[in-house]
Design an enzyme around this catalytic site. Structure first.
Site, PDB file in Angstrom:
ATOM      1  CG  HIS A  59      41.290 -27.030  -0.903  1.00 30.44           C
ATOM      2  ND1 HIS A  59      41.345 -28.371  -1.196  1.00 30.44           N
ATOM      3  CD2 HIS A  59      41.127 -26.954   0.437  1.00 30.44           C
ATOM      4  CE1 HIS A  59      41.192 -29.073  -0.083  1.00 30.44           C
ATOM      5  NE2 HIS A  59      41.063 -28.233   0.930  1.00 30.44           N
TER       6      HIS A  59
ATOM      7  CG  HIS B 279      45.177 -27.648   3.531  1.00 28.54           C
ATOM      8  ND1 HIS B 279      44.990 -28.232   4.773  1.00 28.54           N
ATOM      9  CD2 HIS B 279      44.093 -27.995   2.795  1.00 28.54           C
ATOM     10  CE1 HIS B 279      43.855 -28.896   4.773  1.00 28.54           C
ATOM     11  NE2 HIS B 279      43.281 -28.768   3.591  1.00 28.54           N
TER      12      HIS B 279
HETATM   13  P1  5GP Z   1      40.706 -30.484   3.776  1.00 30.15           P
HETATM   14  O1  5GP Z   1      41.491 -30.853   5.010  1.00 30.15           O
HETATM   15  O2  5GP Z   1      40.744 -29.028   3.472  1.00 30.15           O
HETATM   16  O3  5GP Z   1      39.277 -30.988   3.907  1.00 30.15           O
HETATM   17  O4  5GP Z   1      41.317 -31.212   2.529  1.00 30.15           O
HETATM   18  C1  5GP Z   1      42.461 -32.014   2.555  1.00 30.15           C
HETATM   19  C2  5GP Z   1      42.834 -32.318   1.117  1.00 30.15           C
HETATM   20  O5  5GP Z   1      44.067 -32.990   1.140  1.00 30.15           O
HETATM   21  C3  5GP Z   1      41.822 -33.197   0.369  1.00 30.15           C
HETATM   22  O6  5GP Z   1      41.394 -32.526  -0.805  1.00 30.15           O
HETATM   23  C4  5GP Z   1      42.621 -34.469   0.061  1.00 30.15           C
HETATM   24  O7  5GP Z   1      42.315 -35.010  -1.200  1.00 30.15           O
HETATM   25  C5  5GP Z   1      44.057 -33.989   0.159  1.00 30.15           C
HETATM   26  N1  5GP Z   1      45.002 -35.011   0.617  1.00 30.15           N
HETATM   27  C6  5GP Z   1      44.843 -35.829   1.686  1.00 30.15           C
HETATM   28  N2  5GP Z   1      45.927 -36.632   1.831  1.00 30.15           N
HETATM   29  C7  5GP Z   1      46.772 -36.313   0.820  1.00 30.15           C
HETATM   30  C8  5GP Z   1      48.055 -36.800   0.434  1.00 30.15           C
HETATM   31  O8  5GP Z   1      48.648 -37.686   1.036  1.00 30.15           O
HETATM   32  N3  5GP Z   1      48.622 -36.247  -0.673  1.00 30.15           N
HETATM   33  C9  5GP Z   1      47.998 -35.237  -1.379  1.00 30.15           C
HETATM   34  N4  5GP Z   1      48.659 -34.772  -2.430  1.00 30.15           N
HETATM   35  N5  5GP Z   1      46.792 -34.751  -1.044  1.00 30.15           N
HETATM   36  C10 5GP Z   1      46.181 -35.274   0.043  1.00 30.15           C
END
Ligand code: 5GP
Ligand code: ZN
Length: 140
Positions: free
Chosen positions: A104, A102
């Site tokens: 951001h 993903h």
């Molecule tokens: P990363 O894996 O790049 O560190 O970030 C994962 C992102 O996914 C985080 O910013 C977190 O807030 C978001 N996130 C985690 N679980 C969920 C979810 O169930 N729903 C949504 N909409 N965002 C999520």
């Protein structure tokens, strides 16, 4: 059981858990980050499960990149930030917490100091209102 069975983003793709969506096509989905680092923080994912940049198929990577540009444009139009930060993490050591590729999209305003992620869940109504503004900009 496949890696995607317990993956939270695959569950969002399958509609098994809710998400506040802003855009969807055959290969990608964009939705509001539940713990935004900044108002308007949006995630773009590939619909196909792949943990990181090193695993994702080229066709999905290209599709996510094109969707990221589209959504960033809509965020710019809707929220008028001074800049837009694009973050993408690969592996837990790099700060990745959800092992499904993903990107951001984080709108930034002058003087704002933020971390890579938010620390607390946002008010769902506030997220819905921001998503509506971004969706409107996509239609414009
Ligand atoms: P990363 O894996 O790049 O560190 O970030 C994962 C992102 O996914 C985080 O910013 C977190 O807030 C978001 N996130 C985690 N679980 C969920 C979810 O169930 N729903 C949504 N909409 N965002 C999520
Ligand atoms: Zn997944």
């Amino acid at each position: 059981m496949s890696a995607s069975a317990h993956c939270i983003f695959c569950k969002i793709v399958r509609g098994e858990i809710p998400a506040i969506k802003v855009y969807e096509d055959d290969l990608t989905l964009a939705f509001m980050d539940i713990q935004p680092a900044s108002p308007g923080h949006t995630l773009v994912i590939s619909k196909a499960h792949a943990p990181t940049l090193l695993d994702i198929a080229e066709v999905d990577l290209l599709a996510v990149t094109v969707t990221t540009q589209r959504i960033a444009g809509a965020v710019q139009q809707a929220l008028v930030p001074d800049g837009i930060r694009i973050n993408q993490f690969n592996g837990t050591a790099a700060g990745q917490t959800v092992l499904h590729y993903h990107v951001h999209i984080i709108p930034m305003w002058e003087g704002q100091k933020i971390g890579a992620h938010g620390r607390a869940p946002a008010d769902p109504d506030a997220l819905k209102a921001l998503a509506a503004r971004i969706r409107d900009a996509l239609q414009a």
